[in-house]
Design a protein around this motif. Sequence first.
Motif, PDB file in Angstrom:
ATOM      1  N   GLY A 102      40.010  70.080  -6.720  1.00 49.09           N
ATOM      2  CA  GLY A 102      39.883  68.931  -7.606  1.00 49.09           C
ATOM      3  C   GLY A 102      38.608  68.148  -7.352  1.00 49.09           C
ATOM      4  N   CYS A 103      38.276  67.927  -6.086  1.00 50.30           N
ATOM      5  CA  CYS A 103      37.069  67.153  -5.774  1.00 50.30           C
ATOM      6  C   CYS A 103      35.831  67.861  -6.314  1.00 50.30           C
ATOM      7  CB  CYS A 103      36.939  66.945  -4.271  1.00 50.30           C
ATOM      8  SG  CYS A 103      38.112  65.740  -3.635  1.00 50.30           S
ATOM      9  N   ILE A 104      35.787  69.187  -6.177  1.00 44.43           N
ATOM     10  CA  ILE A 104      34.621  69.925  -6.663  1.00 44.43           C
ATOM     11  C   ILE A 104      34.498  69.807  -8.175  1.00 44.43           C
ATOM     12  CG2 ILE A 104      33.645  72.233  -6.944  1.00 44.43           C
ATOM     13  CD1 ILE A 104      34.790  72.924  -4.226  1.00 44.43           C
ATOM     14  N   LEU A 105      35.598  70.131  -8.873  1.00 42.41           N
ATOM     15  CA  LEU A 105      35.531  70.118 -10.337  1.00 42.41           C
ATOM     16  C   LEU A 105      35.290  68.698 -10.856  1.00 42.41           C
ATOM     17  CD1 LEU A 105      35.695  71.777 -12.886  1.00 42.41           C
ATOM     18  CD2 LEU A 105      38.142  71.364 -12.958  1.00 42.41           C
ATOM     19  N   VAL A 111      29.513  64.177 -12.920  1.00 45.82           N
ATOM     20  CA  VAL A 111      28.051  64.090 -12.992  1.00 45.82           C
ATOM     21  C   VAL A 111      27.580  64.462 -14.400  1.00 45.82           C
ATOM     22  CG1 VAL A 111      25.903  65.081 -12.143  1.00 45.82           C
ATOM     23  CG2 VAL A 111      27.721  64.487 -10.540  1.00 45.82           C
ATOM     24  N   THR A 112      28.148  65.536 -14.959  1.00 44.87           N
ATOM     25  CA  THR A 112      27.762  65.953 -16.304  1.00 44.87           C
ATOM     26  C   THR A 112      28.040  64.844 -17.312  1.00 44.87           C
ATOM     27  OG1 THR A 112      28.525  68.114 -15.601  1.00 44.87           O
ATOM     28  CG2 THR A 112      27.947  67.867 -17.916  1.00 44.87           C
ATOM     29  N   ALA A 113      29.287  64.335 -17.283  1.00 44.32           N
ATOM     30  CA  ALA A 113      29.661  63.330 -18.274  1.00 44.32           C
ATOM     31  C   ALA A 113      28.850  62.052 -18.089  1.00 44.32           C
ATOM     32  CB  ALA A 113      31.157  63.038 -18.181  1.00 44.32           C
ATOM     33  N   VAL A 115      25.782  61.695 -16.863  1.00 39.47           N
ATOM     34  CA  VAL A 115      24.404  61.870 -17.339  1.00 39.47           C
ATOM     35  C   VAL A 115      24.389  61.932 -18.868  1.00 39.47           C
ATOM     36  CG1 VAL A 115      22.473  63.472 -17.385  1.00 39.47           C
ATOM     37  CG2 VAL A 115      23.628  62.971 -15.221  1.00 39.47           C
ATOM     38  N   LEU A 116      25.367  62.684 -19.421  1.00 36.95           N
ATOM     39  CA  LEU A 116      25.364  62.856 -20.883  1.00 36.95           C
ATOM     40  C   LEU A 116      25.693  61.553 -21.613  1.00 36.95           C
ATOM     41  CD1 LEU A 116      26.960  66.361 -21.444  1.00 36.95           C
ATOM     42  CD2 LEU A 116      24.571  65.683 -21.506  1.00 36.95           C
ATOM     43  N   ARG A 117      26.464  60.667 -20.948  1.00 34.71           N
ATOM     44  CA  ARG A 117      26.794  59.418 -21.620  1.00 34.71           C
ATOM     45  C   ARG A 117      25.547  58.577 -21.845  1.00 34.71           C
ATOM     46  NH1 ARG A 117      31.369  54.827 -20.169  1.00 34.71           N
ATOM     47  NH2 ARG A 117      31.224  53.824 -22.205  1.00 34.71           N
ATOM     48  N   LEU A 118      24.505  58.839 -21.046  1.00 36.24           N
ATOM     49  CA  LEU A 118      23.248  58.108 -21.209  1.00 36.24           C
ATOM     50  C   LEU A 118      22.281  58.862 -22.112  1.00 36.24           C
ATOM     51  CD1 LEU A 118      22.793  56.940 -17.538  1.00 36.24           C
ATOM     52  CD2 LEU A 118      23.313  55.519 -19.525  1.00 36.24           C
ATOM     53  N   SER A 119      22.788  59.992 -22.661  1.00 34.63           N
ATOM     54  CA  SER A 119      21.911  60.818 -23.504  1.00 34.63           C
ATOM     55  C   SER A 119      21.438  60.032 -24.725  1.00 34.63           C
ATOM     56  CB  SER A 119      22.671  62.067 -23.931  1.00 34.63           C
ATOM     57  OG  SER A 119      22.055  62.640 -25.042  1.00 34.63           O
ATOM     58  N   ARG A 120      20.251  60.408 -25.211  1.00 36.85           N
ATOM     59  CA  ARG A 120      19.745  59.741 -26.410  1.00 36.85           C
ATOM     60  C   ARG A 120      20.362  60.345 -27.664  1.00 36.85           C
ATOM     61  NH1 ARG A 120      13.603  59.773 -25.443  1.00 36.85           N
ATOM     62  NH2 ARG A 120      14.108  59.998 -23.253  1.00 36.85           N
ATOM     63  N   ASN A 121      21.040  61.494 -27.476  1.00 34.60           N
ATOM     64  CA  ASN A 121      21.746  62.118 -28.589  1.00 34.60           C
ATOM     65  C   ASN A 121      23.028  61.329 -28.860  1.00 34.60           C
ATOM     66  OD1 ASN A 121      23.626  63.753 -30.006  1.00 34.60           O
ATOM     67  ND2 ASN A 121      22.406  65.563 -29.503  1.00 34.60           N
ATOM     68  N   ALA A 289      32.105  59.708 -13.504  1.00 36.82           N
ATOM     69  CA  ALA A 289      31.080  59.601 -14.534  1.00 36.82           C
ATOM     70  C   ALA A 289      30.546  58.175 -14.605  1.00 36.82           C
ATOM     71  CB  ALA A 289      31.651  60.025 -15.880  1.00 36.82           C
ATOM     72  N   GLU A 290      31.470  57.201 -14.511  1.00 40.09           N
ATOM     73  CA  GLU A 290      31.033  55.811 -14.556  1.00 40.09           C
ATOM     74  C   GLU A 290      30.200  55.459 -13.329  1.00 40.09           C
ATOM     75  OE1 GLU A 290      31.158  55.194 -17.624  1.00 40.09           O
ATOM     76  OE2 GLU A 290      31.970  53.176 -17.429  1.00 40.09           O
ATOM     77  N   ASN A 291      30.597  56.003 -12.160  1.00 38.68           N
ATOM     78  CA  ASN A 291      29.803  55.755 -10.951  1.00 38.68           C
ATOM     79  C   ASN A 291      28.392  56.320 -11.105  1.00 38.68           C
ATOM     80  OD1 ASN A 291      32.067  54.686  -9.865  1.00 38.68           O
ATOM     81  ND2 ASN A 291      32.595  56.495  -8.655  1.00 38.68           N
ATOM     82  N   VAL A 292      28.336  57.545 -11.686  1.00 41.31           N
ATOM     83  CA  VAL A 292      27.043  58.200 -11.856  1.00 41.31           C
ATOM     84  C   VAL A 292      26.169  57.400 -12.816  1.00 41.31           C
ATOM     85  CG1 VAL A 292      25.932  60.256 -12.801  1.00 41.31           C
ATOM     86  CG2 VAL A 292      27.899  60.489 -11.289  1.00 41.31           C
ATOM     87  N   ARG A 293      26.792  56.959 -13.921  1.00 33.74           N
ATOM     88  CA  ARG A 293      26.039  56.174 -14.892  1.00 33.74           C
ATOM     89  C   ARG A 293      25.505  54.904 -14.231  1.00 33.74           C
ATOM     90  NH1 ARG A 293      27.315  52.720 -19.823  1.00 33.74           N
ATOM     91  NH2 ARG A 293      29.228  52.171 -18.739  1.00 33.74           N
ATOM     92  N   ALA A 294      26.380  54.238 -13.466  1.00 35.70           N
ATOM     93  CA  ALA A 294      25.940  53.014 -12.798  1.00 35.70           C
ATOM     94  C   ALA A 294      24.786  53.313 -11.845  1.00 35.70           C
ATOM     95  CB  ALA A 294      27.114  52.399 -12.031  1.00 35.70           C
ATOM     96  N   GLY A 295      24.905  54.455 -11.126  1.00 36.52           N
ATOM     97  CA  GLY A 295      23.849  54.818 -10.181  1.00 36.52           C
ATOM     98  C   GLY A 295      22.528  55.041 -10.885  1.00 36.52           C
ATOM     99  N   ILE A 296      22.586  55.737 -12.031  1.00 38.86           N
ATOM    100  CA  ILE A 296      21.339  56.035 -12.749  1.00 38.86           C
ATOM    101  C   ILE A 296      20.721  54.745 -13.295  1.00 38.86           C
ATOM    102  CG2 ILE A 296      20.404  57.162 -14.798  1.00 38.86           C
ATOM    103  CD1 ILE A 296      22.456  59.394 -14.298  1.00 38.86           C
ATOM    104  N   LEU A 297      21.592  53.879 -13.850  1.00 37.22           N
ATOM    105  CA  LEU A 297      21.075  52.635 -14.430  1.00 37.22           C
ATOM    106  C   LEU A 297      20.521  51.715 -13.354  1.00 37.22           C
ATOM    107  CD1 LEU A 297      23.720  51.886 -17.198  1.00 37.22           C
ATOM    108  CD2 LEU A 297      21.388  52.744 -17.456  1.00 37.22           C
TER     109      LEU A 297
END
Lengths: 405, 338
Positions: A102-105, A111-113, A115-121, A289-297
Amino acid sequence: MTTTTDPQTDSFHLSQLLYDSRYRSMTIQVVALIGFVSLVAWLVSNTIVNLEALGKNFSFGFLGQRSGYDINQRLISYSSDSNHFTAAAVGLLNTLLVAFLGCILATVIGVTAGVLRLSRNWITAKIMTVYIESFRNIPVLLWILAFNAVMTEGFPSPRDFKGDNATASMLFNDSVAVTNRGIFAPLPIWENGYQIVVIVFLLSIAAIWAFGRYAKKRQELTGDILPVFWIKLAILVLPVLIAYFVLGRPIGLEYPELKGFGFKGGLNIRRSLIVLWLALSFYTGAFIAENVRAGILAISKGQSEAAHALGINPKNTMSLVVLPQALRVIIPPLISQYLNLTKNSSLAIAVGYMDVRSTLGGITLNQTGRELECMLLLMGIYLLISLAISGAMNVYNKSTQLAER
Amino acid sequence: MNKSVIFGVLTVAGLAAGTASAATLDDVKARGKLNCGVTTGLAGFASPDANGNWEGFDVDVCRAVATAVFGDPNAVDFTPLTSATRFSALASGEVDLLSRITTWTFSRDVDLKFEFAGIAFYDGQGFLVPKELGVSSAKDLDGATVCIQTGTTTELNLADYFRTNKMEYEPVPIETNAEGQQQYLAGACDVYTTDSSALAATRATFENPDEHVVLPEIISKEPLGPLVRHGDNQWGDIVRWTLNAMITAEELGVTSANVGELAGGTDNPEINRLLGTDGNLGEQLGLSADWAKNIISSVGNYGESFARNVGSETPIGIARGLNGLWTEGGLQYSPPFR
């Protein structure tokens, strides 16, 4: 004539404990400590009194008794003749298995979601928003049950594969069957000489690691970027393939086949594992995904602008400039998501997955009636797992932090 | 100072909570309701009807005990319990009585400190399979996937049965009967195993009951009965003799229809003792003199309850068999009322 008055020697009054700011905080702490200790003492004495009233003693002797029940998924040898301790160990390994997968998947999905949530698409970003918000805001138990219902009702039963007018058929040249009892896939059989193939495989991995270091050094020295991915893939696959064929295919495959009531042989990945694994991963993935988005922002826009100015393409900007810096922000909350996933796996019994909560805290507890002992053991086990995970992740966290010189 | 008073009070309260369970009858009377643990839903034994009223064979035992205490069959709060939660609920005092298709075993009686009030239903574990599998005996089940309720004696019987017969199987643990039914019908397991009465009840609710068959093998003894906590003999006696009163009433021919008339006095001294027109059996139990009469008039005797809930006239269609009276070749036998 001057008179010097000596400073009055401190005479201590009891009222100072309350009114003197030098002592007050200590008083409060002592009172709080006494209160806490009395509460604990009361709980313990109450437990002892009530256990005595019920005529029960406190003992872990039941762990050595014969368990008498069977467990479907067992990573170590176990039968109904084994004792309750072994049953708990089987359950613990099942917990660790689903938590690990579970942790891996969840990380991949998250991470995918993120990054993609910040996509310009626009469509991609909105789809990810819908995914994240729906999974984050619905209890995980409902998702587990929903995944289970889909798999139970949506996939064919093994009976549908039988007979002349079968309504379902196996995939990939009759090697994989997806049923509502789980997925039946080929299982590797190890024949004479397989050790050499395995050794070659391990050597390849070592070579990949060495090559990675070499390529990095070379890039730092000369600026040349090698097609690292393709070379690594070749190192991984080619030697193993060559060894495999030269040695006369020492690793065979055992295919599942229809026999008796269902499929026999091969690898059986049970529905309960798949359902629990996917549901936990998608649920936790949404939080990650939210953590990743926060990290990127959190990374200053100047970083990616500078990267663009240097002519680095957007993909490399993300993977070489932004994500490595974002990791410092992402990893601490990621640890708690891993802990959440592991703890949430105790909902396994809802789909009949035999984790430690279902064996030790379920069947064993019921058959022996040792509620207190089983629950204390369970709490200890989960505490240990969680501490181990956060310990390991903290080491990783340290390695990604900014190296201060 | 105040704090220590509070803790002192708490400690006393804790001690009191530890010993309060001694007189269950007083607690029940003070509460005005009986708390009774039943299944989460099994047609014929305990399930809510369209209006939300619980009905069934197990429910009748709860109602009979409530009638004995209060004279009112509706003075019961039903607590649906899964097989995994039932014993903690009884041990902790959440329910006063557990009437939940529970098998009387040595370890539950001795080790778990419960007291079984008698055997309300003689049952045994069976197997339900779809006819299309072409299985006619449980001995043909080698390699089958079996749905099984966790935390039950059936789980242990199943392991023992397949082990003794050197067969393999794949257990699919489930928590409730409804879940088992759904898994079984979806084909996620080949076989559903539990007490054969429950299998009959489950099969009766299927869309096409004829496509499924209960195999002839009964692999275990499952004497089901109501149980209470150890240590309160008066309460245990009330439940035991409530059940016995229902069985004796059937044996003596006392039914809900004629109990009013018979309570006026008869030539049979045992009927008179049972219905309270003679002697003081009710008083000895700490109940009213007409406790048994109230039970029979509102719940009925054993045979009436059986026929109404699970008998051959109902969709569940269980024959009396072992549950017949001893005078009719069955095992139901009550000690005498004297």
